[in-house]
Design a protein around this motif. Structure first.
Motif, PDB file in Angstrom:
ATOM      1  N   GLY A 135       0.706  -1.312   0.073  1.00 15.66           N
ATOM      2  CA  GLY A 135      -0.022   0.001   0.166  1.00 15.66           C
ATOM      3  C   GLY A 135       0.846   1.163   0.046  1.00 15.66           C
ATOM      4  O   GLY A 135       0.470   2.395  -0.498  1.00 15.66           O
ATOM      5  N   ASP A 165      -6.309   1.086  -3.727  1.00 15.25           N
ATOM      6  CA  ASP A 165      -7.062   1.610  -2.690  1.00 15.25           C
ATOM      7  C   ASP A 165      -7.607   3.049  -2.953  1.00 15.25           C
ATOM      8  O   ASP A 165      -9.009   2.919  -2.671  1.00 15.25           O
ATOM      9  CB  ASP A 165      -6.160   1.981  -1.496  1.00 15.25           C
ATOM     10  CG  ASP A 165      -5.586   0.461  -0.867  1.00 15.25           C
ATOM     11  OD1 ASP A 165      -6.089  -0.620  -1.120  1.00 15.25           O
ATOM     12  OD2 ASP A 165      -4.571   0.446  -0.230  1.00 15.25           O
ATOM     13  N   GLY A 178      -7.724  -3.510  -2.878  1.00 13.06           N
ATOM     14  CA  GLY A 178      -6.845  -4.316  -3.690  1.00 13.06           C
ATOM     15  C   GLY A 178      -7.393  -5.713  -3.644  1.00 13.06           C
ATOM     16  O   GLY A 178      -7.654  -6.136  -4.824  1.00 13.06           O
ATOM     17  N   ASP A 182      -9.153  -7.190  -7.361  1.00 17.55           N
ATOM     18  CA  ASP A 182      -8.582  -8.465  -7.871  1.00 17.55           C
ATOM     19  C   ASP A 182      -9.808  -9.518  -8.360  1.00 17.55           C
ATOM     20  O   ASP A 182      -9.655 -10.108  -9.207  1.00 17.55           O
ATOM     21  CB  ASP A 182      -7.486  -8.824  -7.033  1.00 17.55           C
ATOM     22  CG  ASP A 182      -6.616 -10.123  -7.402  1.00 17.55           C
ATOM     23  OD1 ASP A 182      -6.670 -10.153  -8.597  1.00 17.55           O
ATOM     24  OD2 ASP A 182      -5.964 -10.792  -6.521  1.00 17.55           O
ATOM     25  N   ASP A 301       1.291  -7.053   6.105  1.00 14.34           N
ATOM     26  CA  ASP A 301       2.180  -6.821   7.305  1.00 14.34           C
ATOM     27  C   ASP A 301       1.867  -7.969   8.555  1.00 14.34           C
ATOM     28  O   ASP A 301       0.768  -7.947   8.709  1.00 14.34           O
ATOM     29  CB  ASP A 301       1.692  -5.285   7.795  1.00 14.34           C
ATOM     30  CG  ASP A 301       2.484  -4.608   6.849  1.00 14.34           C
ATOM     31  OD1 ASP A 301       3.209  -4.899   5.753  1.00 14.34           O
ATOM     32  OD2 ASP A 301       2.181  -3.067   6.761  1.00 14.34           O
TER      33      ASP A 301
HETATM   34  O1  KG4 Z   1       1.968  -5.028   2.683  1.00 12.96           O
HETATM   35  P1  KG4 Z   1       0.621  -4.281   3.292  1.00 12.96           P
HETATM   36  O2  KG4 Z   1      -0.085  -5.159   4.081  1.00 12.96           O
HETATM   37  O3  KG4 Z   1       0.815  -3.051   3.920  1.00 12.96           O
HETATM   38  C1  KG4 Z   1       1.446  -1.800   3.453  1.00 12.96           C
HETATM   39  O4  KG4 Z   1       2.694  -2.058   4.024  1.00 12.96           O
HETATM   40  O5  KG4 Z   1       1.208  -1.100   2.745  1.00 12.96           O
HETATM   41  O6  KG4 Z   1      -0.097  -3.925   1.824  1.00 12.96           O
HETATM   42  C2  KG4 Z   1      -1.232  -3.611   2.082  1.00 12.96           C
HETATM   43  C3  KG4 Z   1      -1.877  -3.461   0.471  1.00 12.96           C
HETATM   44  C4  KG4 Z   1      -3.135  -2.540   0.208  1.00 12.96           C
HETATM   45  O7  KG4 Z   1      -3.026  -1.501  -0.631  1.00 12.96           O
HETATM   46  C5  KG4 Z   1      -4.247  -3.685  -0.334  1.00 12.96           C
HETATM   47  O8  KG4 Z   1      -5.172  -3.106  -1.145  1.00 12.96           O
HETATM   48  C6  KG4 Z   1      -3.122  -4.329  -1.301  1.00 12.96           C
HETATM   49  O9  KG4 Z   1      -2.003  -4.676  -0.350  1.00 12.96           O
HETATM   50  N1  KG4 Z   1      -3.737  -5.814  -1.479  1.00 12.96           N
HETATM   51  C7  KG4 Z   1      -4.040  -6.053  -2.861  1.00 12.96           C
HETATM   52  C8  KG4 Z   1      -4.238  -7.555  -2.787  1.00 12.96           C
HETATM   53  N2  KG4 Z   1      -4.593  -7.816  -1.640  1.00 12.96           N
HETATM   54  C9  KG4 Z   1      -4.089  -6.951  -0.718  1.00 12.96           C
HETATM   55  N3  KG4 Z   1      -3.616  -5.684  -3.898  1.00 12.96           N
HETATM   56  C10 KG4 Z   1      -4.072  -6.079  -5.051  1.00 12.96           C
HETATM   57  N4  KG4 Z   1      -4.576  -7.430  -5.061  1.00 12.96           N
HETATM   58  C11 KG4 Z   1      -4.883  -8.015  -4.211  1.00 12.96           C
HETATM   59  N5  KG4 Z   1      -5.326  -9.371  -4.014  1.00 12.96           N
END
Ligand code: KG4
Ligand code: ZN
Length: 341
Positions: A135, A165, A178, A182, A301
């Motif tokens: 994110g 997002d 996300g 998807d 995370d």
């Molecule tokens: O790594 P993370 O938990 O937190 C950060 O460090 O940002 O990533 C969260 C991000 C969010 O933007 C969420 O929309 C995205 O990961 N996300 C996805 C999917 N599952 C989670 N984006 C695209 N496709 C997915 N299946």
């Protein structure tokens, strides 16, 4: 070696235990419901929630594993990049534990930890290329070893997850959007829409997703998708395709610039995306190399990835003193761990 991992870089409070490279247990307090009200993470609220959750999570983790703090060998904490207030909460807690229990402290680069989570599913070979998409971040690394990672490219503005997002928020989807985008994209099969591939007409490995975010919200607005659902699925497919193709183009460029590398790793929340995974898998098949992605449950995370990275670094003799600094997003993370073995 028993390592406690603490993750508080954004809006998840994650604590986990790792013993000699083996995950033992983990706990997570998500704040997603709170931030969903605002359509994105509110930094001040995130740090307040971390301070509320972190003590009880630590007590619960120790209690249910029948451990006392004195049995820990290493305290590992995500020291950046992330939201400064959130990082400071985790770092202050970790320093307090390390000081009072007289244990080793190691600050972990949150992005390196996302990639090293892959090692929990099977030995991670080096050297490898590592792409982190989440994110808040889109970065690509040459991974020489767990303690030697060179950043080859980064996003100049928005991360890939930010596009998912913010576009999702325009469509009225709950934050973070996300996963739902998807799923909608997969349900479409095909699409009549096309979105531009951002920042590929150059020869570097940086990313820039802000133009795609503007173009996506513009197209969604033209189609009236904030009011009607009719074209939502094919629109999401076009968005998914643009992001997946862009990441693939840059990953292929990184492979060409590092011809000795035969392994491509993908991690971070966006790594859960089916089209991105498929595109990179296909790329590595064409290259005759290996594609490795973080297990789905470790893409978002979590504390387990910090505990594992902590074990990998501490077992090589790396540690930090109480001067360990939390580093917010946008500032380079210093290579300042000391080596004592
Ligand atoms: O790594 P993370 O938990 O937190 C950060 O460090 O940002 O990533 C969260 C991000 C969010 O933007 C969420 O929309 C995205 O990961 N996300 C996805 C999917 N599952 C989670 N984006 C695209 N496709 C997915 N299946
Ligand atoms: Zn992350």
């Amino acid at each position: 070696m028993l390592c406690l991992g603490i993750e508080t870089s954004c809006d998840d409070t994650g604590l986990a235990l790792n013993e000699d490279g083996r995950p033992v247990d983990s706990l997570l307090a998500s704040q997603a419901d709170l931030h969903a009200i605002f359509g994105g993470v509110v930094p001040e609220l995130a740090s307040r929630q971390h301070s509320r959750f972190i003590g009880p999570l630590f007590d619960e983790l120790m209690r249910r594993n029948g451990l006392s703090g004195s049995e820990l060998d290493v305290i590992a904490v995500a020291r950046g990049p992330g939201l400064l207030g959130s990082l400071l909460t985790g770092c202050a807690f970790a320093k307090g534990l390390a000081f009072t229990l007289q244990k080793s402290l190691i600050g972990i680069n949150h992005l390196h930890a996302h990639l090293l989570a892959i090692d929990l599913a099977g030995k991670l070979p080096f050297p490898a290329l590592g792409l982190v998409a989440s994110g808040g971040h889109t970065e690509i690394f040459r991974m020489q070893s767990p303690w030697d990672m060179k950043r080859l490219g980064r996003t100049l503005d928005d991360a890939a997850g930010e596009v998912f997002d913010k576009t999702g928020s325009f469509l009225g989807l709950p934050y973070p959007a996300g996963r739902q985008i998807d799923e909608l994209a997969s349900s479409a099969g095909d699409t009549q829409f096309e979105l531009p591939l951002p920042y590929i007409k150059n020869d570097n490995l940086d990313f820039s997703f802000s133009g795609l975010k503007t173009a996506a919200i513009g197209l969604a607005s033209d189609l009236g998708l904030d009011k009607s659902n009719s074209m939502r699925a094919p629109f999401c497919r076009a968005l998914n395709t643009a992001i997946a193709r862009t990441l693939r183009i840059k990953a292929e460029r990184a492979l060409k610039a590092n011809p000795d590398i035969e392994v491509l790793c993908l991690a971070g929340g966006v790594a859960a995306n089916t089209m991105i995974r498929k595109g990179l898998e296909q790329l590595m098949r064409e290259y005759g190399g290996t594609f490795l992605a973080a297990p789905a449950e470790l893409c978002m995370d979590n504390g387990a990835m910090i505990a594992h990275a902590g074990y990998l670094l501490a077992s090589q003799g790396y540690s930090h003193g109480l001067e360990l600094e939390a580093v917010p997003r946008g500032r380079p993370i210093p290579d300042d761990a000391r080596l004592s073995l």
